[in-house]
Design a protein around this motif. Structure first.
Motif, short mmCIF file in Angstrom:
data_model
loop_
_atom_site.label_atom_id
_atom_site.label_comp_id
_atom_site.label_asym_id
_atom_site.label_seq_id
_atom_site.Cartn_x
_atom_site.Cartn_y
_atom_site.Cartn_z
N GLN A 1 -15.48 20.46 4.35
CA GLN A 1 -16.92 20.22 4.92
C GLN A 1 -17.04 18.91 5.92
O GLN A 1 -18.13 18.77 6.54
CB GLN A 1 -17.82 19.65 3.68
CG GLN A 1 -19.29 20.13 3.57
CD GLN A 1 -19.95 20.05 2.58
OE1 GLN A 1 -19.27 20.27 1.44
NE2 GLN A 1 -21.07 19.44 2.36
N SER A 2 -15.67 18.22 6.01
CA SER A 2 -15.68 17.09 6.89
C SER A 2 -15.77 17.58 8.22
O SER A 2 -15.46 18.48 8.75
CB SER A 2 -14.43 16.46 6.69
OG SER A 2 -14.25 15.27 7.46
N PRO A 3 -16.47 16.48 9.01
CA PRO A 3 -16.66 16.67 10.54
C PRO A 3 -15.30 16.64 11.22
O PRO A 3 -14.76 17.00 12.28
CB PRO A 3 -17.49 15.82 10.97
CG PRO A 3 -17.35 14.54 9.92
CD PRO A 3 -17.46 15.40 8.77
N LEU B 1 -8.94 25.95 12.22
CA LEU B 1 -8.10 26.04 10.89
C LEU B 1 -9.11 26.82 10.00
O LEU B 1 -8.51 27.52 9.15
CB LEU B 1 -7.61 24.92 10.31
CG LEU B 1 -6.56 24.74 9.08
CD1 LEU B 1 -5.48 25.44 9.83
CD2 LEU B 1 -6.53 23.59 8.50
N LYS B 2 -10.37 26.71 10.21
CA LYS B 2 -11.42 27.50 9.67
C LYS B 2 -11.37 29.02 9.92
O LYS B 2 -11.99 29.69 8.96
CB LYS B 2 -12.74 26.97 9.82
CG LYS B 2 -13.02 25.30 9.22
CD LYS B 2 -14.44 24.95 9.52
CE LYS B 2 -14.65 23.60 8.66
NZ LYS B 2 -15.91 23.29 9.00
N PRO C 1 -7.14 25.79 3.78
CA PRO C 1 -7.05 24.89 2.89
C PRO C 1 -8.41 24.14 2.47
O PRO C 1 -9.37 23.84 3.16
CB PRO C 1 -5.97 23.54 3.29
CG PRO C 1 -5.20 24.33 4.34
CD PRO C 1 -6.19 25.44 4.94
N LEU C 2 -8.63 23.80 1.10
CA LEU C 2 -9.85 23.26 0.71
C LEU C 2 -9.73 21.75 1.15
O LEU C 2 -10.83 21.10 1.55
CB LEU C 2 -10.02 23.43 -0.70
CG LEU C 2 -10.32 24.66 -1.59
CD1 LEU C 2 -10.06 24.50 -2.96
CD2 LEU C 2 -11.15 25.42 -0.90
N VAL C 3 -8.64 21.02 1.06
CA VAL C 3 -8.53 19.79 1.45
C VAL C 3 -7.14 19.61 2.36
O VAL C 3 -6.12 20.17 2.01
CB VAL C 3 -8.42 18.84 0.26
CG1 VAL C 3 -8.37 17.38 0.48
CG2 VAL C 3 -9.53 19.09 -0.83
N ALA D 1 0.07 27.91 12.40
CA ALA D 1 -0.54 28.99 13.40
C ALA D 1 -2.03 28.56 13.57
O ALA D 1 -2.78 28.80 14.47
CB ALA D 1 -0.43 30.34 12.82
N GLY D 2 -2.77 28.28 12.39
CA GLY D 2 -4.15 27.98 12.36
C GLY D 2 -4.58 26.66 13.19
O GLY D 2 -5.64 26.83 13.70
#
Length: 368
Positions: A87-89, A95-96, A102-104, A224-225
């Motif tokens: 959720q961080s800017p 990557l999304k 990854p969650l974090v 890759a992301g």
């Protein structure tokens, strides 16, 4: 960390045993954010499509994962790491696009480097001299196109890609398959420190997580992301580099490959990619052209073997001209050159030190 910062919730969700990324994202698709997952009654959690009972066992145990989350958060902060939740800017937008981002993320260095325009360079750990030099020069010259280089800090191609980017005064990101407190391989301690200083080192794993084999395919998806495209320099037909390339294709990223010798098994993977339609790369200019970029400086070099050798003495140049990319015996070179054996041995040593030939077993030599 402010009261409204969601980082603790995201980190705590990642700590739930048995849930896994797949389970976490199914729950988040229903409840939108981790705080809602933790506050939902068991009945609603069990109604989520695709969730197995075994995945919910940790959540339904009644354990307060925020307690453990606070401990891990403090450990990471004391270590000097940045903690970036989905959720961080600061979370990298590219990557999304992964199916299972990854969650974090845990970062040493500058977290903003993760969101810069980047190309990944990957390949064999047991790379040839040709592969190592190629990776180094590609990465070095990509800096002139304002492209960051992403790789995995492994020996061989990864190491040379990071080194080349730093040499070219560019940015580089190292993605780990272990915790940030473990330098793997150990030989790259100095390189690790330099990347932290001038780029970023990132992992999805908690401190203390060992570099076990099964973690590296997961690491490759992050490589890759983070990247607009993936360049495979040297890779066997079955290798982690081709896994990275496949992930890149799955999420709509470009795949590039550097050709090698047709009889080299270490280039079989790159050649197969070229047969499947990967873009052939001979220099950083090929990548820059693909993205419509112009170099900020001139004289971008091609891959090794195409540089000028004007500084060599005349006899060395004459000998180099008759050395082929394929293995030749020293005896053949003596016959072809007409030089004395001692002189040929002296010149071969000079050429090897210059990095333009490779000495092989059986008193053989080839141009690189």
């Amino acid at each position: 960390m402010s009261v409204n910062d969601p980082t603790l919730d995201w980190l705590s969700l990642s700590l739930v045993p048995g849930l896994g990324l797949g389970g976490a994202w199914r729950l988040l698709a229903r409840f939108n954010e981790p705080s809602a997952v933790f506050s939902s009654p068991p009945r609603l959690l069990q109604e989520v499509e695709g969730i197995k009972q075994s995945q919910l066992k940790g959540l339904l145990s009644g354990k307060n994962y925020h307690v453990e989350g606070r401990k891990e958060l403090k450990r990471l902060q004391d270590f000097g790491a940045h903690i970036i939740c989905y959720q961080s800017p600061l979370y990298p937008p590219l990557l999304k696009q992964l199916v299972d981002p990854p969650l974090v993320l845990f970062v040493l260095g500058d977290p903003a480097k993760l969101s810069q325009a980047a190309v990944a360079i990957v390949g064999s750990r047991a790379a040839t001299a040709y592969g190592r030099r190629t990776a180094f020069h590609l990465a070095e010259n990509l800096a002139s196109y304002a492209l960051s280089v992403v790789s995995g800090l492994a020996l061989g191609i990864d190491t040379e890609a990071h080194r080349g980017a730093l040499q070219g005064k560019g940015d580089t990101v190292a993605v780990l398959g272990c915790g940030l407190d473990i330098v793997y391989p150990r030989q790259n301690r100095q390189l690790f420190a330099e990347i932290v200083k001038r780029g970023a080192v990132v992992s999805e794993y908690l401190l203390g997580t060992r570099p076990e084999g099964f973690r590296f395919p997961a690491r490759n998806r992050i490589i890759a992301g983070l990247s607009a495209g993936v360049v495979v320099v040297e890779a066997a037909r079955k290798s982690g580099s081709l896994i990275t390339a496949q992930i890149a294709l799955d999420i709509g990223r470009d795949v590039f490959a550097v050709p090698g010798q047709v009889d080299s098994f270490k280039s079989e993977g790159a050649h197969w990619l070229l047969q499947q339609g990967a873009k052939l790369v001979m220099s950083a200019a090929d990548i820059g052209e693909e993205y419509g970029l112009s170099p900020m400086v001139k004289n971008i070099m091609n891959i090794p073997g195409q540089e000028s050798n004007v500084d060599l003495e005349p006899d060395a140049l004459a000998l180099l001209q008759i050395i082929e990319p394929y293995a030749q015996t020293k005896e053949d070179l003596i016959l072809q050159s007409g030089m004395f054996p001692a002189r040929v041995s002296e010149l071969l040593l000079l050429l090897e030190l210059e990095g333009v030939i490779e000495m092989l077993p059986g008193d053989q030599v080839r141009k690189i």
